[in-house]
Design an enzyme around this catalytic site. Structure first.
Site, PDB file in Angstrom:
ATOM      1  N   LYS A  77       0.820  -1.212   0.000  1.00  0.00           N
ATOM      2  CA  LYS A  77       0.000   0.000   0.000  1.00  0.00           C
ATOM      3  C   LYS A  77       0.857   1.268   0.000  1.00  0.00           C
ATOM      4  CE  LYS A  77      -2.691   3.171   2.481  1.00  0.00           C
ATOM      5  NZ  LYS A  77      -2.756   3.831   3.794  1.00  0.00           N
ATOM      6  N   ASP A 126      -6.355  -0.088   0.883  1.00  0.00           N
ATOM      7  CA  ASP A 126      -6.380  -0.279   2.331  1.00  0.00           C
ATOM      8  C   ASP A 126      -7.771  -0.768   2.708  1.00  0.00           C
ATOM      9  OD1 ASP A 126      -7.996   1.953   2.130  1.00  0.00           O
ATOM     10  OD2 ASP A 126      -6.615   3.301   3.160  1.00  0.00           O
TER      11      ASP A 126
END
Length: 333
Positions: A279, A298
Site C-alpha cells: 500500500k 487499504d
C-alpha cells in the site's frame, strides 16, 4: 513579525493562475490525506511547504491566487545581492557618466522587472507541476463517468480532487509514518520530523516552517533514538533504516530515477525498503513517481469495493493479501 498573507493585505503580494474550481479544489485536494504539509491558516487560505518554499494559496471560481514567502536563510543573500547590484550600479555611473540619472534608474527597474518575471514564471511552473494542471480533470471525469455508472452518480460530490506530484523523498518518508495511523496524528509526526531534522524556512504568526529533511539527515545513526523520543514508535527504525539503505545501496537520486522505470518495477524496488509494504509503495508510485496505474488498497478501499462494486472475497477473508490487492485493483480500474 511576518504574518500569513491574506488578500486584504494587498493585491501586490499575490500572483494569479487561471484555474477553474472544477479543475482544482484546494480544500479537497490538500486535506484528503495524500500530503501532510498544508494547513488552513485562515478561512479558504492554505499555507504549506512545497519545493523548498512556503506558500499560501487561495482561490476564486476561476483563479488560484498564490503568495511565496522569502526564506529566512536567503535574507543575507538578498542583502548581498542588493550590495552587489549597488556596486554594479556605481560602475555603470563611472563608465557612462554622460548618461542621465533617469536613464540609469529606468535600466535598473527593467532589470528588476525581468527578475521578478522570471521568479513568477518559475513559481507558476512549480505550481502547475505540483497540481499536475496539464491533466484536464473535466475530460477524465467524463471518461470515467461513461465507463462507470456509480462514478457518474457521485462525481459531483468531489469535483476538483487532483492527485499531487510530490517530491519522492518527502512522499516516501511521510507515508512510512502512516502505518496504523490517522491523518491528524500523521500530520503531527511529519511536522515534528521536519522541525527536528529539516532546515528552517520562515516564521509566520509564531508558526515556524521547515523544509523536509534530506536523505542524509534521515540516515544518520542517531535518528532512530531521536524519533522514538518524539513518539514515532517502531516507525522510527523504518525511517532511519530506509534512508540508510537508499544512501548505501542506491544513492541520492535513486528515488527520482524511479519515475523513469515501469510501475511494477518501481513498486518492487520500494518494497525492498524497511517499513514499505504494497500500500505504501503504491501511494508513493501514484503520488510522486508518475505511475497513474497504481491503486493503493487499504481497508477503506476494500469496504468501498464491497459496498459499491459488489466485490466479494468470501466470509473468511480478514486481511488484505497480495491476491486481494490485485483483485481489488483490477475491479476499480
Amino acid at each position: 513579525m511576518a504574518k500569513h498573507a491574506v488578500m486584504s493585505s494587498g493585491a501586490k503580494l499575490w500572483r494569479s493562475l487561471s484555474c477553474a474550481r472544477s479543475e482544482l479544489r484546494l480544500d479537497l485536494t490538500l486535506a484528503c490525506g495524500q500530503t501532510f504539509r498544508w494547513r488552513e491558516t485562515a478561512e479558504g487560505y492554505w499555507t504549506g511547504v512545497m519545493g523548498g518554499q512556503v506558500w499560501t494559496l487561495t482561490q476564486t471560481d476561476d483563479t488560484i491566487w498564490y503568495h511565496c514567502y522569502q526564506n529566512q536563510d536567503n535574507r543575507g543573500t538578498a542583502g548581498s545581492d542588493r550590495k552587489r547590484k549597488a556596486g554594479v550600479h556605481l560602475q555603470m555611473i563611472n563608465k557612462f557618466e554622460d548618461r542621465s540619472e533617469e536613464a540609469l534608474i529606468k535600466e535598473e527597474q527593467e532589470v528588476t522587472s525581468v527578475t521578478l518575471q522570471q521568479n513568477t514564471e518559475e513559481d507558476e511552473k512549480k505550481l502547475r507541476d505540483y497540481f499536475q494542471l496539464n491533466v484536464k480533470l473535466g475530460d477524465l471525469y467524463k471518461e470515467w463517468g461513461a465507463a462507470d455508472p456509480h462514478f457518474k452518480r457521485i462525481a459531483d460530490i468531489f469535483t476538483g480532487v487532483r492527485m499531487l506530484r510530490q517530491d519522492p523523498t518527502e512522499c516516501l518518508f511521510s507515508f512510512i509514518c502512516t502505518s496504523n495511523n490517522h491523518i491528524s496524528r500523521i500530520q503531527g509526526m511529519v511536522e515534528r520530523l521536519c522541525q527536528t531534522l529539516g532546515t528552517p524556512l520562515c516564521k509566520l504568526d509564531e508558526i515556524s516552517y521547515y523544509n523536509f529533511p534530506t536523505l542524509s539527515s534521515l540516515a544518520d545513526s542517531s535518528v532512530e533514538a531521536c524519533l522514538r523520543d518524539l513518539g514515532f514508535g517502531y516507525r522510527a527504525r523504518f525511517l532511519q533504516q530506509s534512508a540508510k539503505q537508499i544512501m548505501d545501496t542506491h544513492g541520492l537520486h535513486w528515488l527520482d530515477g524511479l519515475r523513469n522505470v515501469p510501475y511494477l518495477q518501481a513498486r518492487a524496488a520500494l518494497q525492498t525498503l524497511p517499513g514499505v509494504g504494497t500500500k505504501v509503495a503504491d501511494c508513493v508510485c501514484l503520488m510522486s513517481l508518475d505511475k497513474t496505474e497504481a491503486v493503493p488498497i487499504d481497508t477503506h478501499v476494500w469496504q468501498i469495493a464491497k459496498r459499491d462494486y459488489n466485490f466479494s472475497t468470501g466470509h473468511c477473508q480478514k486481511s488484505i493479501t497480495d491476491k486481494l490487492h490485485r483483485d481489488i485493483g483490477f475491479v476499480l480500474c
